[in-house]
Scaffold this motif. Structure first.
Motif, PDB file in Angstrom:
ATOM      1  N   LYS A  41     -38.541 -12.879  -0.051  1.00  0.00           N
ATOM      2  CA  LYS A  41     -39.519 -11.734   0.603  1.00  0.00           C
ATOM      3  C   LYS A  41     -39.564 -12.248   1.854  1.00  0.00           C
ATOM      4  O   LYS A  41     -39.965 -13.415   2.227  1.00  0.00           O
ATOM      5  CB  LYS A  41     -41.033 -12.583  -0.186  1.00  0.00           C
ATOM      6  CG  LYS A  41     -42.562 -11.482   0.413  1.00  0.00           C
ATOM      7  CD  LYS A  41     -43.567 -11.845   0.145  1.00  0.00           C
ATOM      8  CE  LYS A  41     -44.487 -10.903   0.479  1.00  0.00           C
ATOM      9  NZ  LYS A  41     -45.803 -11.507   0.142  1.00  0.00           N
ATOM     10  N   ILE A  42     -39.859 -11.357   2.792  1.00  0.00           N
ATOM     11  CA  ILE A  42     -39.771 -11.642   4.424  1.00  0.00           C
ATOM     12  C   ILE A  42     -41.027 -10.673   4.687  1.00  0.00           C
ATOM     13  O   ILE A  42     -41.347  -9.578   4.251  1.00  0.00           O
ATOM     14  CB  ILE A  42     -38.719 -10.287   4.830  1.00  0.00           C
ATOM     15  CG1 ILE A  42     -37.412 -10.936   4.180  1.00  0.00           C
ATOM     16  CG2 ILE A  42     -38.517 -10.067   6.147  1.00  0.00           C
ATOM     17  CD1 ILE A  42     -36.156  -9.809   4.135  1.00  0.00           C
ATOM     18  N   HIS A  43     -41.269 -11.148   5.217  1.00  0.00           N
ATOM     19  CA  HIS A  43     -43.174 -11.729   5.912  1.00  0.00           C
ATOM     20  C   HIS A  43     -43.459 -10.501   7.032  1.00  0.00           C
ATOM     21  O   HIS A  43     -41.844 -10.479   7.812  1.00  0.00           O
ATOM     22  CB  HIS A  43     -44.099 -12.171   5.307  1.00  0.00           C
ATOM     23  CG  HIS A  43     -43.885 -13.464   4.432  1.00  0.00           C
ATOM     24  ND1 HIS A  43     -45.076 -12.974   4.410  1.00  0.00           N
ATOM     25  CD2 HIS A  43     -43.077 -13.709   4.152  1.00  0.00           C
ATOM     26  CE1 HIS A  43     -45.262 -13.807   2.962  1.00  0.00           C
ATOM     27  NE2 HIS A  43     -44.406 -14.283   3.059  1.00  0.00           N
ATOM     28  N   GLY A  44     -44.021  -9.582   7.601  1.00  0.00           N
ATOM     29  CA  GLY A  44     -44.139  -8.981   8.507  1.00  0.00           C
ATOM     30  C   GLY A  44     -43.696  -9.929   9.802  1.00  0.00           C
ATOM     31  O   GLY A  44     -43.075  -9.426  10.632  1.00  0.00           O
ATOM     32  N   LEU A  45     -44.241 -11.259   9.507  1.00  0.00           N
ATOM     33  CA  LEU A  45     -44.361 -12.134  11.008  1.00  0.00           C
ATOM     34  C   LEU A  45     -42.991 -11.671  11.216  1.00  0.00           C
ATOM     35  O   LEU A  45     -42.586 -12.815  12.852  1.00  0.00           O
ATOM     36  CB  LEU A  45     -44.473 -12.721  10.813  1.00  0.00           C
ATOM     37  CG  LEU A  45     -45.276 -14.165  11.877  1.00  0.00           C
ATOM     38  CD1 LEU A  45     -46.025 -13.320  12.892  1.00  0.00           C
ATOM     39  CD2 LEU A  45     -45.729 -15.152  11.332  1.00  0.00           C
ATOM     40  N   PHE A  46     -41.673 -12.793  10.165  1.00  0.00           N
ATOM     41  CA  PHE A  46     -40.779 -11.572  10.394  1.00  0.00           C
ATOM     42  C   PHE A  46     -40.219 -10.666  11.566  1.00  0.00           C
ATOM     43  O   PHE A  46     -39.582 -12.101  12.550  1.00  0.00           O
ATOM     44  CB  PHE A  46     -39.791 -12.065   9.315  1.00  0.00           C
ATOM     45  CG  PHE A  46     -38.260 -12.644   9.683  1.00  0.00           C
ATOM     46  CD1 PHE A  46     -38.121 -13.879   9.211  1.00  0.00           C
ATOM     47  CD2 PHE A  46     -37.199 -11.746   9.905  1.00  0.00           C
ATOM     48  CE1 PHE A  46     -36.701 -13.891   9.424  1.00  0.00           C
ATOM     49  CE2 PHE A  46     -36.342 -11.544  10.028  1.00  0.00           C
ATOM     50  CZ  PHE A  46     -35.784 -13.378   9.956  1.00  0.00           C
TER      51      PHE A  46
END
Length: 214
Positions: A41-46
């Motif tokens: 999972k890639i979070h928006g914060l990345f």
């Protein structure tokens, strides 16, 4: 007998399905997740605050300290392919010791972050470890979770999980095949390079899911 059946099924599965699928987990939907797949999972914060430096922390494990150390070092090595600056576990320990930082303490962890100018950390968790051997069959597997998070607030940027395994041996259809199966399984069981190779496979596959150009 049950363990033998499990290993036979494992060997058949290994020969029929080698390449794992990559699954992006969105909005907490974990219904389609399988341990042998690379789930991430890639979070928006990345994308809002991409990591330019990552400190690799000690692996979370109460099962095998040697394996935990292996996972931390492998994680740091593979992260170097995607992140400009990676602080390896031995360097992190040296910095913490020289400056009296207790990295289990949130305040000291933030002071460590300011001192190193490194705002993110990565951590591995060993959630499964197996080394089975029953006569004509042998199987080894490693299950790992990874996370990159921001030190100041522990907000995750990226997470991944994957179980990688191998098996060897043979179905004892005759006395000769039984002898061959025992020999292959025994060699596999005693091969000290299998576990490090499994760890590298798991790390390589999971780190591949990090977006390029960070």
């Amino acid at each position: 007998m049950n363990r033998l059946c499990v290993l036979i099924c494992a060997l058949i599965s290994l020969t029929s399905c080698v390449t794992p699928e990559y699954r992006h987990v969105e909005n907490g939907n974990t219904e389609a997740m399988k341990a042998q797949d690379v789930n991430y999972k890639i979070h928006g914060l990345f994308y809002r605050d991409p990591p330019d430096c990552v400190s690799v922390m000690a692996t979370q494990s109460d099962k095998n300290l040697e394996m935990a150390k292996m996972l931390s070092v492998a994680l740091a090595r593979h992260l170097g392919e995607k992140v400009d600056r990676v602080i390896f576990p031995r360097k992190r320990q040296s910095i913490a010791r020289e400056n009296g930082f207790d990295l289990s303490n949130k305040g000291d962890l933030r002071r460590y972050s300011l001192h190193t100018k490194c705002r993110f950390y990565a951590r591995a968790e060993l959630y499964d470890l197996g080394d089975e051997y029953i006569g004509v069959f042998a199987e080894k597997h490693v299950g790992v979770r990874l996370e990159i998070a921001r030190i100041e607030d522990d907000q995750p940027l990226w997470q991944a999980a994957h179980t990688v395994w191998r098996a060897d041996g043979g179905v004892p259809l005759s006395p000769f095949s039984a002898i061959g199966g025992v020999a292959s399984a025994t060699m596999f069981k005693n091969d000290g390079d299998i576990m490090p190779s499994l760890v590298d496979d798991a790390m390589r596959r999971m780190i591949r899911t990090l977006p390029p150009g960070i």
